[in-house]
Motif scaffolding. Structure first.
Motif, PDB file in Angstrom:
ATOM      1  N   GLU A   1       9.092  19.117  -3.670  1.00 26.02           N
ATOM      2  CA  GLU A   1      10.464  18.651  -3.625  1.00 26.02           C
ATOM      3  C   GLU A   1      10.480  17.484  -2.653  1.00 26.02           C
ATOM      4  OE1 GLU A   1       9.356  21.002  -0.507  1.00 26.02           O
ATOM      5  OE2 GLU A   1       9.483  21.682  -2.584  1.00 26.02           O
ATOM      6  N   GLY A   2      11.389  16.571  -2.845  1.00 25.57           N
ATOM      7  CA  GLY A   2      11.424  15.403  -1.981  1.00 25.57           C
ATOM      8  C   GLY A   2      10.367  14.416  -2.429  1.00 25.57           C
ATOM      9  N   ASN A   3      10.264  13.292  -1.745  1.00 26.93           N
ATOM     10  CA  ASN A   3       9.342  12.252  -2.186  1.00 26.93           C
ATOM     11  C   ASN A   3       8.410  11.832  -1.067  1.00 26.93           C
ATOM     12  OD1 ASN A   3      11.330  11.127  -0.702  1.00 26.93           O
ATOM     13  ND2 ASN A   3      12.280  10.033  -2.413  1.00 26.93           N
TER      14      ASN A   3
ATOM     15  N   THR B   1      20.760  18.082  -3.253  1.00 30.79           N
ATOM     16  CA  THR B   1      20.961  16.738  -3.788  1.00 30.79           C
ATOM     17  C   THR B   1      19.627  16.021  -3.951  1.00 30.79           C
ATOM     18  OG1 THR B   1      23.021  16.703  -2.556  1.00 30.79           O
ATOM     19  CG2 THR B   1      22.268  14.615  -3.457  1.00 30.79           C
ATOM     20  N   SER B   2      18.746  16.164  -2.952  1.00 34.85           N
ATOM     21  CA  SER B   2      17.496  15.397  -3.009  1.00 34.85           C
ATOM     22  C   SER B   2      16.485  16.019  -3.956  1.00 34.85           C
ATOM     23  CB  SER B   2      16.895  15.264  -1.607  1.00 34.85           C
ATOM     24  OG  SER B   2      16.436  16.511  -1.176  1.00 34.85           O
ATOM     25  N   THR B   3      16.581  17.330  -4.208  1.00 35.48           N
ATOM     26  CA  THR B   3      15.599  17.952  -5.095  1.00 35.48           C
ATOM     27  C   THR B   3      16.155  18.191  -6.495  1.00 35.48           C
ATOM     28  OG1 THR B   3      16.308  20.143  -4.391  1.00 35.48           O
ATOM     29  CG2 THR B   3      14.446  19.177  -3.225  1.00 35.48           C
TER      30      THR B   3
ATOM     31  N   ALA C   1       0.878  -1.160   0.000  1.00 37.22           N
ATOM     32  CA  ALA C   1       0.000   0.000   0.000  1.00 37.22           C
ATOM     33  C   ALA C   1       0.916   1.210   0.000  1.00 37.22           C
ATOM     34  CB  ALA C   1      -0.885   0.008   1.239  1.00 37.22           C
ATOM     35  N   THR C   2       0.869   1.944  -1.076  1.00 40.72           N
ATOM     36  CA  THR C   2       1.739   3.116  -1.166  1.00 40.72           C
ATOM     37  C   THR C   2       0.928   4.316  -1.583  1.00 40.72           C
ATOM     38  OG1 THR C   2       2.263   2.552  -3.446  1.00 40.72           O
ATOM     39  CG2 THR C   2       3.826   1.832  -1.778  1.00 40.72           C
ATOM     40  N   ALA C   3       1.446   5.474  -1.204  1.00 42.36           N
ATOM     41  CA  ALA C   3       0.811   6.715  -1.626  1.00 42.36           C
ATOM     42  C   ALA C   3       1.795   7.453  -2.509  1.00 42.36           C
ATOM     43  CB  ALA C   3       0.431   7.555  -0.424  1.00 42.36           C
ATOM     44  N   LYS C   4       1.303   8.024  -3.552  1.00 45.05           N
ATOM     45  CA  LYS C   4       2.169   8.756  -4.480  1.00 45.05           C
ATOM     46  C   LYS C   4       2.580  10.073  -3.817  1.00 45.05           C
ATOM     47  CE  LYS C   4       2.212  10.176  -9.320  1.00 45.05           C
ATOM     48  NZ  LYS C   4       2.603  11.568  -9.295  1.00 45.05           N
ATOM     49  N   SER C   5       3.847  10.416  -4.012  1.00 39.88           N
ATOM     50  CA  SER C   5       4.328  11.665  -3.414  1.00 39.88           C
ATOM     51  C   SER C   5       3.578  12.850  -3.990  1.00 39.88           C
ATOM     52  CB  SER C   5       5.816  11.830  -3.679  1.00 39.88           C
ATOM     53  OG  SER C   5       6.208  13.115  -3.294  1.00 39.88           O
ATOM     54  N   ASN C   6       3.164  13.713  -3.122  1.00 37.42           N
ATOM     55  CA  ASN C   6       2.524  14.940  -3.587  1.00 37.42           C
ATOM     56  C   ASN C   6       3.319  16.152  -3.132  1.00 37.42           C
ATOM     57  OD1 ASN C   6       2.057  14.812  -0.919  1.00 37.42           O
ATOM     58  ND2 ASN C   6      -0.176  14.775  -1.043  1.00 37.42           N
ATOM     59  N   GLN C   7       4.630  15.921  -2.900  1.00 41.03           N
ATOM     60  CA  GLN C   7       5.494  16.993  -2.432  1.00 41.03           C
ATOM     61  C   GLN C   7       6.196  17.608  -3.635  1.00 41.03           C
ATOM     62  OE1 GLN C   7       8.343  15.552   0.368  1.00 41.03           O
ATOM     63  NE2 GLN C   7       8.198  17.359   1.663  1.00 41.03           N
TER      64      GLN C   7
ATOM     65  N   ILE D   1       3.011   9.890   6.558  1.00 44.78           N
ATOM     66  CA  ILE D   1       2.395  11.103   6.040  1.00 44.78           C
ATOM     67  C   ILE D   1       3.019  12.305   6.741  1.00 44.78           C
ATOM     68  CG2 ILE D   1       0.209  12.341   5.740  1.00 44.78           C
ATOM     69  CD1 ILE D   1       0.378   9.707   4.191  1.00 44.78           C
ATOM     70  N   ILE D   2       3.449  13.257   5.958  1.00 39.74           N
ATOM     71  CA  ILE D   2       4.026  14.486   6.509  1.00 39.74           C
ATOM     72  C   ILE D   2       2.884  15.421   6.881  1.00 39.74           C
ATOM     73  CG2 ILE D   2       5.470  16.491   5.985  1.00 39.74           C
ATOM     74  CD1 ILE D   2       6.809  14.645   3.831  1.00 39.74           C
ATOM     75  N   SER D   3       2.997  16.000   8.073  1.00 39.16           N
ATOM     76  CA  SER D   3       1.897  16.860   8.498  1.00 39.16           C
ATOM     77  C   SER D   3       1.851  18.114   7.629  1.00 39.16           C
ATOM     78  CB  SER D   3       2.058  17.242   9.966  1.00 39.16           C
ATOM     79  OG  SER D   3       3.146  18.089  10.106  1.00 39.16           O
ATOM     80  N   ASN D   4       0.677  18.588   7.403  1.00 38.82           N
ATOM     81  CA  ASN D   4       0.485  19.723   6.513  1.00 38.82           C
ATOM     82  C   ASN D   4       0.543  21.017   7.308  1.00 38.82           C
ATOM     83  OD1 ASN D   4      -0.075  21.327   4.391  1.00 38.82           O
ATOM     84  ND2 ASN D   4      -1.901  20.229   3.755  1.00 38.82           N
TER      85      ASN D   4
END
Lengths: 286, 476
Positions: free
Chosen positions: B92-94, B419-421, B84-90, B210-213
């Protein structure tokens, strides 16, 4: 100042310099040379005996002898490099004599340690050619700091004295200014107030007007004249101001090549110099 | 031992399936399974009439499930959860940000039996209002044609298959336009599935972080939606160096590094001032040995690159078995390096005071200590404040070199983020952080110098105050 209270102790280390004998000898020697009014039993306040000073191989002072009496105004003249300033700086030990003796109030000051030198210097004031005011302090603080740190006066006492002396030199309204905000002439008057506020026995002036613009010289000379005539301050003045010398000096000393060429009353030196070099110098200046 | 047990149990389950299948044929066939409760009810009724069979198997199956929960979860399910994965919606970053639309992909494999219904329970607080669900059934690599309906009930997605999905098939559910809870955190997708034997619980999916908004994230989201931002970013240079979204988010992400920079230089500087003053006094002392010591210290440090000093300290000390925290090492190397420069500044400051000041103090009868304390040092301090501040600026900027040895300071954070972005914007943000300190200090140096110039040539503080008052009066 009362010179009768001076301690008249004899100098055991230098029997030849015994105060009484020396005072008598000096009196005999200086009597015809000065307009100073001698008092009975008076001792010289400064005695310079056989003073020599050399910087490396350069001999700046060569066997200089001079006595200065309490309340006397001595003006030292001479061409540049004649050793006048060096002699003056030896009197408060800003320069260390190479040989000879300097006595202040019959006390030998040559060869003394640092603490004694500091004690001596508070009794010998000095006014410099470049004023040397303390740039980080106000005019008033410049006049106060020596009183507080050296004489141990309270801030209030020192401030009252400072304002009094600034009033005397006509700069009371500049008390809270920094020295940088004043003209050279005003700065030099502050420097005089700073020296006088310490109530020294002798005040040394090292070419006090040489660094000033001509129009500023008069104010400084007026202050010095006032000091000489009204306060009875003992002054040794190295200067090129002939008018001041004629007007104020009790005695004029002419130096050249590190020796005292001639000394005498202003009248003699300016109008009837005995030494041809003196005549030449006076003629060239006048 | 365990695998043997499994085999036995599988046999049991197989017989159970067969019996339920035969019974199902008698009861009314359930072509649509929207009403799972009704389906359950029919199953129960069937079981009640086969009570004996049920009781006989109940104990064994109970044991079976217990053993499963203890020993091995996966092989127990007819439908296993693969991922079960969620597509990144960020931007920058994943990462995946809560409260922002994303696509959840759930995959499960049908082990045996036939799955007629699948219910996915999404985390509490998820938003499925504008979600669309796409169901794919794969057999190997080929996509199968299926009919399925999906409905949303709160945070549940119920998927019913027109024809049950056979074993060895893969079910993929993609829920687009869904939002995870804005708080962020670690979530799993739960659920149930229905076979002919009834409804079973799905194994929990792997965790989705999940990253908090945050407000910053909300601002980034807002920027994402702006047409001008898109136009701005379409310019290659602007998008690469000054991407608005990345500026906003990198300010937050670089902030800890900036604090490290500041902490290092602010802690190091007082130490450097004390050391520097000490070595300055040594250098002007009359003792030639002390003087030589100061000269060696100052010249070695001023004559070698700061970078080299960092390497020597960071790689040298561990070789002596002295292992210190990298931030502490950073503080030490900055303090030592600055002290050499400061001692020269102090020495020059003391020696720049004209000899007339010493003579004037002496002629008043001050001793050497009084002269230094009341006359020389106060004037020295005034003179060294501008070069001191300039040196502080240099030291602050030089902390960036510490990134080469792993100190987590501003430059390090910027480097990692770049590097990450794959975008240079974090470096530009780092530049802003440096300038936020250096520009005001440069201005301070200028105004101090100006004021010193004034105090030496003209105005005093009180005079200039009265002057400004006069000006403001005129204006009034």
């Amino acid at each position: 100042m009362s010179f009768f209270s001076f301690k008249k102790k004899s100098n055991t280390e230098h029997p030849a310099l015994d105060a009484e004998v020396a005072a008598q000898e000096a009196f005999e020697r200086d009597k015809p040379l000065t307009n100073h009014t001698f008092e009975a039993g008076e001792h010289p306040i400064v005695r310079i005996e056989h003073l020599n000073k050399s910087f490396g191989s350069t001999h700046v002072l060569n066997d200089v002898n001079l006595t200065v009496w309490p309340g006397e105004v001595v003006v030292v003249l001479g061409p540049s490099g004649s050793g006048k300033s060096t002699m003056l700086r030896c009197i408060n030990l800003l320069e260390t004599p190479s040989a000879g003796h300097i006595l202040i109030e019959d006390q030998e000051i040559t060869g003394t340690n640092e603490a004694e030198v500091n004690a001596l210097r508070r009794d010998v004031g000095m006014v410099f050619q470049q004023f040397n005011l303390f740039g980080h302090l106000t005019v008033k603080e410049n006049v106060m700091i020596g009183q507080i740190k050296v004489l141990g006066k309270s801030k209030e006492e020192a401030e009252a004295e400072a304002l009094k002396q600034l009033e005397a030199v006509g700069l009371a309204d500049r008390a809270d200014f920094k020295p940088g905000a004043l003209s050279g002439g005003q700065q030099q008057r502050v420097a005089i107030a700073r020296a006088v506020a310490m109530h020294p026995n002798v005040l040394l002036f090292d070419e006090p007007t040489s660094a000033l613009d001509p129009e500023l010289v008069r104010g400084v000379l007026d202050v010095m004249r006032n000091l000489a005539k009204n306060s009875g301050m003992t002054m040794i003045v190295v200067t090129h101001e002939m008018g001041f010398a004629k007007d104020v000096a009790d005695r004029v000393v002419f130096m050249e090549g590190g020796v005292v060429v001639e000394q005498g009353t202003p009248d003699v030196i300016f109008n009837n110099p005995q030494n041809p070099r003196t005549a030449e110098f006076i003629g060239a200046i006048a | 031992m365990i695998s043997l047990l499994h085999k036995t149990m599988s046999g049991q389950q197989l017989s159970l399936c067969m019996s339920s299948a035969s019974f199902k044929a008698e009861s009314a066939p359930q072509s649509t399974a929207y009403n799972s409760a009704k389906s359950k009810l029919s199953h129960n009724r069937a079981y009640s009439s086969l009570l004996v069979v049920l009781l006989a198997t109940l104990l064994l199956s109970g044991l079976f499930f217990m053993s499963l929960s203890v020993f091995s979860v996966q092989s127990a399910f007819a439908l296993t959860t693969n991922k079960a994965t969620a597509k990144s919606n960020q931007t920058e970053g994943n990462g995946v940000i809560g409260g922002k639309e994303t696509r959840l992909t759930w995959e499960g494999a049908v082990e045996d039996e036939q799955v007629s219904q699948l219910t996915l329970q999404l985390p509490e607080g998820s938003d499925l209002q504008s979600a669309t669900t796409k169901v794919t059934v794969l057999s190997g690599l080929t996509r199968e044609k299926i009919e399925a309906t999906a409905s949303v009930e709160g945070t549940q997605v119920v998927i019913s298959f027109a024809t049950p999905v056979d074993a060895q098939k893969l079910i993929r559910v993609e829920i687009s336009g869904m939002k995870f809870p804005a708080d962020g955190g670690s979530y799993t997708v739960e659920g149930t599935y229905t076979t002919e034997q009834g409804t079973q619980k799905l194994a929990s999916s792997p965790q989705i972080n999940i990253i908090s908004n945050t407000p910053v994230q909300a601002l980034v989201n807002w920027l994402d939606a702006q047409p001008w931002v898109e136009a701005w970013n379409s310019n290659h240079f602007l998008g690469m160096f000054l991407k608005p979204q990345l500026i906003v988010s990198s300010v937050v992400m670089l902030f800890p590094g900036w604090l490290v920079c500041l902490a290092i230089v602010i802690c190091a500087y007082p130490v450097a001032i004390v050391l520097g003053m000490g070595f300055a006094l040594l250098k002007i002392s009359k003792n030639p040995l002390l003087r030589a010591l100061a000269v060696v210290y100052i010249n070695l440090l001023r004559g070698t690159p700061f970078f080299l000093q960092i390497y020597i300290l960071f790689f040298g000390l561990p070789m002596l078995n002295i292992n210190l925290d990298t931030n502490l090492l950073g503080f030490i190397v900055v303090a030592i390096n600055s002290s050499a420069y400061l001692s020269e500044i102090f020495r020059a400051g003391i020696q720049s005071i004209p000899p007339g000041q010493y003579e004037a103090a002496s002629s008043l009868g001050m001793n050497r200590f009084q002269t230094m304390t009341f006359i020389i040092i106060p004037q020295t301090i005034r003179r060294v404040i501008p070069p001191l501040t300039s040196d502080f600026i240099t030291s602050y900027k030089d902390t960036s070199l510490l990134s080469s040895v792993g100190v987590m300071e501003l430059m390090m954070f910027a480097k990692n983020l770049t590097t990450s972005t794959g975008n240079m914007t974090p470096y530009m943000t780092a530049a802003l952080f440096y300038l936020a300190i250096t520009l005001p200090l440069i201005k301070v140096v200028g105004s101090i110098e100006k004021r010193m110039e004034q105090s030496e040539t003209g105005k005093t503080v009180s005079a200039s105050v009265s002057k400004t008052q006069a000006i403001s009066k005129e204006e009034n």
